[in-house]
Design an enzyme around this catalytic site. Structure first.
Site, mmCIF file in Angstrom:
data_model
loop_
_atom_site.group_PDB
_atom_site.id
_atom_site.type_symbol
_atom_site.label_atom_id
_atom_site.label_comp_id
_atom_site.label_asym_id
_atom_site.label_seq_id
_atom_site.Cartn_x
_atom_site.Cartn_y
_atom_site.Cartn_z
ATOM 1 C CB CYS A 351 41.909 45.977 39.419
ATOM 2 S SG CYS A 351 42.941 44.430 40.137
ATOM 3 N NE ARG A 380 42.741 35.918 36.807
ATOM 4 C CZ ARG A 380 41.981 36.089 37.970
ATOM 5 N NH1 ARG A 380 41.611 35.115 38.844
ATOM 6 N NH2 ARG A 380 41.769 37.119 38.464
ATOM 7 C CD GLN A 398 38.002 38.883 36.958
ATOM 8 O OE1 GLN A 398 38.479 39.696 35.942
ATOM 9 N NE2 GLN A 398 38.028 37.526 37.827
ATOM 10 C CG ASP A 400 37.038 42.799 37.112
ATOM 11 O OD1 ASP A 400 36.644 42.644 38.444
ATOM 12 O OD2 ASP A 400 37.967 42.692 36.712
ATOM 13 C CG HIS A 402 37.984 47.753 39.745
ATOM 14 N ND1 HIS A 402 38.115 47.130 38.452
ATOM 15 C CD2 HIS A 402 38.493 46.575 40.810
ATOM 16 C CE1 HIS A 402 38.662 46.397 38.952
ATOM 17 N NE2 HIS A 402 38.964 45.765 40.146
ATOM 18 C CE LYS A 483 36.838 35.717 49.487
ATOM 19 N NZ LYS A 483 37.704 35.460 48.029
ATOM 20 C CG HIS A 529 38.999 44.394 43.993
ATOM 21 N ND1 HIS A 529 40.045 44.373 43.200
ATOM 22 C CD2 HIS A 529 39.650 45.261 45.054
ATOM 23 C CE1 HIS A 529 41.081 45.058 42.960
ATOM 24 N NE2 HIS A 529 40.961 45.725 44.054
#
Length: 662
Positions: A351, A380, A398, A400, A402, A483, A529
């Site tokens: 992000c 991670r 991911q 991912d 945004h 979320k 997200h």
RNA sequence: GCCCUGAUAGCUCAGUGGUAGAGCACUUCCAUGGUAAGGAAGGGGUCCCGGGUUCAAAUCCCGGUCGGGGCUCCA
């Protein structure tokens, strides 16, 4: 309040059906020995009901604890609640349990079960209980907790959850002697004989006392218990079935991926067959993104620490990040720093990078919603003990995105996102969903109460309007916003958290994101997200287990294998296979010198969706014979039609395991 | 990270102080076949790594790495 009635009977006289193991008196679960009055409402609890199973399992846990203390009287008791499919009991013991210990404990438990000890409830005062349990420090701690503001977890309540403290004595039915006692809320089966033979000890492991890392570790023994031996067997078969589709096992068998020791824990490599599946997953996703007005972006894997200072990740999640690489520092001969170095970090999230893309130039409301998507690989530093196959790794990609929106756009965008999620997951063959709404944890959150309340309300509305079941997850939100997550059920009924759609009113502020509104003022966008597949690695594992390795044709690493009845027909199949390859189908002919049945066995085990067999009959007719994964077949299919059907099955994302019906 | 447990051929596993084994897979040869294993021969192992004990260690002890089952955690 109804007047206190007169005691008239106990459960044994009320219910003669032997499958009744307890009862509900005015809504409260009670032993059958409980005396009911003529004004009480009484319902039977049968052993195969949810309550009945819990009682069975809880009683089995008591028997386990008694067995443990028979074998080693020095062992201290923790707690022993029923859980899904079974029970556990925690013990403080000098020596951990070995598999042999578990066998010995099962024998001891069998004796106790056979003896038919009665479970007898006894109300005790706090003082009496404290005296009686002087040698059980953990039980004493629970007594101390009872009645406190924080009454502990449900599992602890099994021990001391009632209005009054009770002890259950296990009584020898012949002599009346008390064999063993345990602090317990109950209720229990009338006697240990009713536990029957549908139980087994499963495994042992460590577990922190009262679930806190700060507490000592106890030894937990897990068991399972069912009303009948057949049900136990069925449960064990179910576990075996799940083990067969374990993605780690299938990953080796089908040559999809591996975790070379040389790379390190939680870091996978995908082999060609896994690679092509992954490619198909991503390729389809990318096309869908572009169709749905996303912009595709890209960002590096490492960055200077300042970026994660801005985003606050170094503040909140530093332990979960790989440690910094300290670069560019210059020192003189004396070791004094003459030029300050820089800390670089592997990125744990995408992000902040997307925020920088947003901020790279002035933005107008006309650009919103701005949807930035990336297959972003993040790292991670997960604790070593939490790593597991592809589902929990240290390096993951991911899918991912945004999305930056105006306040007014939030709701429509969320709706659109959920629809996009469902449509996409269905295309991968997952179609059984429910939603979970994770709301604020007051201990761990930024932003105003009003912001949270509004955002949670919007998410709730969108969730409800989706028509799917919406489960609350209070306190489950990340610190920066609530979320909604999509949980999917797989082929054997397990649920997986897949997609998440998360609101964030923190990062736009931290990064000072803004856009020019229609009235010329500068406004802050809201950030959403959203991860659709979650991590590609984990999604891969879920699909692999969902299909047990037998992927729908479009995902199958090998889609078609040609098998000549004799080497003579190899050329004929080569022609057909090259036509398929020209259509983009992953196809080849097995020219090895195995015999035909062996080839069929080989490719069936590899779960290839289409085996195309050709011999004299097929060649003479300009046809091929299909063999499907379940062994069914379709002979003499004209080649053109065969090719058309195969390409159509790929196109439609269809699962094909058996012969098409005409 | 914590508790337990494991690591022997590409895979599944046997062997447990004294010269390293099986099945499958792989290679070569023979066999030319109609729907889940044709036959023969052969290659392949610092017994996870490093230390220690011992005349001798794959085997026993210690440490590490990686895996598995849990606990805790999961932005």
């Amino acid at each position: 309040m109804s007047p206190k009635g007169t005691a008239v009977a106990d459960g044994f006289s009320l219910f003669t059906d032997r499958s009744v193991v307890a009862m509900r008196v005015n809504g409260e679960l009670r032993d059958l020995a409980w005396e009911v009055t003529d004004t009480d409402t009484v319902e039977p609890v049968t052993i195969d009901s949810e309550d009945g199973l819990s009682i069975l399992r809880h009683s089995a846990a008591h028997v386990l604890a008694q067995a443990v203390q028979r074998v080693n009287p020095e062992t201290k008791l923790g707690i022993g609640p029923p859980i899904t499919d079974g029970f556990y009991y925690d013990f403080d013991t000098s020596e951990p349990f070995t598999p042999e210990d578990l066998k010995a404990l099962e024998k001891e438990m069998q004796k106790i079960v056979k003896q038919g000890q009665r479970f007898v409830r006894r109300v005790v005062s706090d003082d009496d209980a404290t005296a009686e349990l002087a040698n059980e420090p953990y039980k004493l701690e629970l007594i101390g907790l009872k009645g406190g503001a924080d009454a502990g977890s449900d599992n602890e309540n099994v021990e001391v959850g009632g209005a009054e403290l009770t002890v259950y004595d296990n009584v020898d039915p012949k002599t009346g002697e008390v064999m063993w006692s345990d602090l317990c809320r109950g209720p229990h089966l009338p006697n240990t004989k009713m536990i029957g033979n549908g139980w087994a000890l499963m495994r042992s492991s460590g577990a922190y006392w009262r679930g806190s890392e700060a507490n000592p570790m106890l030894q937990r023994v897990y068991g399972t218990a069912w009303p009948t031996k057949d049900e136990l067997r069925a449960y064990q078969t179910r576990l075996e079935e799940a083990a067969k589709r374990d993605h780690r096992k299938l990953g080796v068998e089908l040559d999809l991926f591996s975790f070379p020791d040389e790379i390190g824990s939680g870091l996978a490599v995908f082999h060609p067959k896994g690679g092509i599946i992954r490619h198909e997953i991503e390729d389809f996703m990318r096309r869908e993104l572009l169709k749905n007005d996303y912009e595709v972006v890209n960002s590096p894997h490492i960055t200077k620490g300042t970026l994660f200072e801005t985003s606050q990740h170094l503040n909140w999640y530093k332990e979960g990040m790989f440690p910094a690489m300290h670069l560019d520092e210059v020192t003189d001969a004396e070791g004094n720093v003459t030029k300050q170095g820089q800390d670089y970090y592997l990125k744990p999230m995408n992000c902040p990078f997307h925020n920088l893309i947003f901020r790279s130039r002035a933005r107008s409301y006309r650009e919103l919603p701005l949807r930035l998507a990336e297959f972003g690989t993040v790292y991670r530093y997960e604790k070593s003990g939490t790593l597991s196959g592809l589902t929990r790794v240290r390096g993951l990609t991911q899918d991912d995105a945004h999305i930056y929106v105006t306040d007014e756009q939030v709701k429509d965008e969320l709706k659109k996102q959920l629809e996009f999620v469902f449509a996409t997951l269905r295309a991968y063959g997952l179609d059984d969903f429910y939603l979970e709404l994770s709301t604020r944890d007051p201990e761990k959150s930024v932003g105003t109460e009003q912001q949270w309340a509004d955002a949670e309300q919007t998410l709730r509305e969108v969730g409800e309007e989706s028509g799917l079941e919406l489960v609350a997850d209070p306190g489950g939100a990340a610190f920066y916003g609530p979320k909604i997550s999509v949980q999917a059920r797989d082929a054997i009924g397990r649920t997986w958290q897949l997609s998440t759609v998360q609101l964030d009113f923190n990062q736009p502020e931290l990064f000072e994101l803004e856009y020019a509104a229609a009235d010329g003022t500068r406004k802050q966008p809201i950030m959403i997200h959203r991860a659709l597949l979650g991590s590609i690695e984990r999604f891969f594992a879920i699909l692999l287990e969902h299909y047990a390795g037998a992927f729908p044709v479009w995902l199958a690493p090998e889609q078609v294998v040609g098998i000549p009845v004799a080497a003579e027909y190899g050329d004929y199949l080569d022609e057909i296979i090259s036509r398929l390859r020209a259509e983009g189908v992953r196809a080849r002919v097995d020219h090895s010198d195995d015999r035909m049945p062996k080839k069929i066995r080989t490719h069936t085990k590899l779960k290839v969706p289409f085996q195309l067999i050709a011999g004299e009959e097929d060649r003479a007719a300009g046809a091929v014979s299909f063999r499907f994964r379940d062994g069914t077949q379709l002979n003499g299919v004209p080649v053109d039609e065969a090719i058309a059907r195969i390409t159509a099955a790929i196109q439609s994302h269809e699962q094909v395991s058996t012969a098409w019906s005409e």
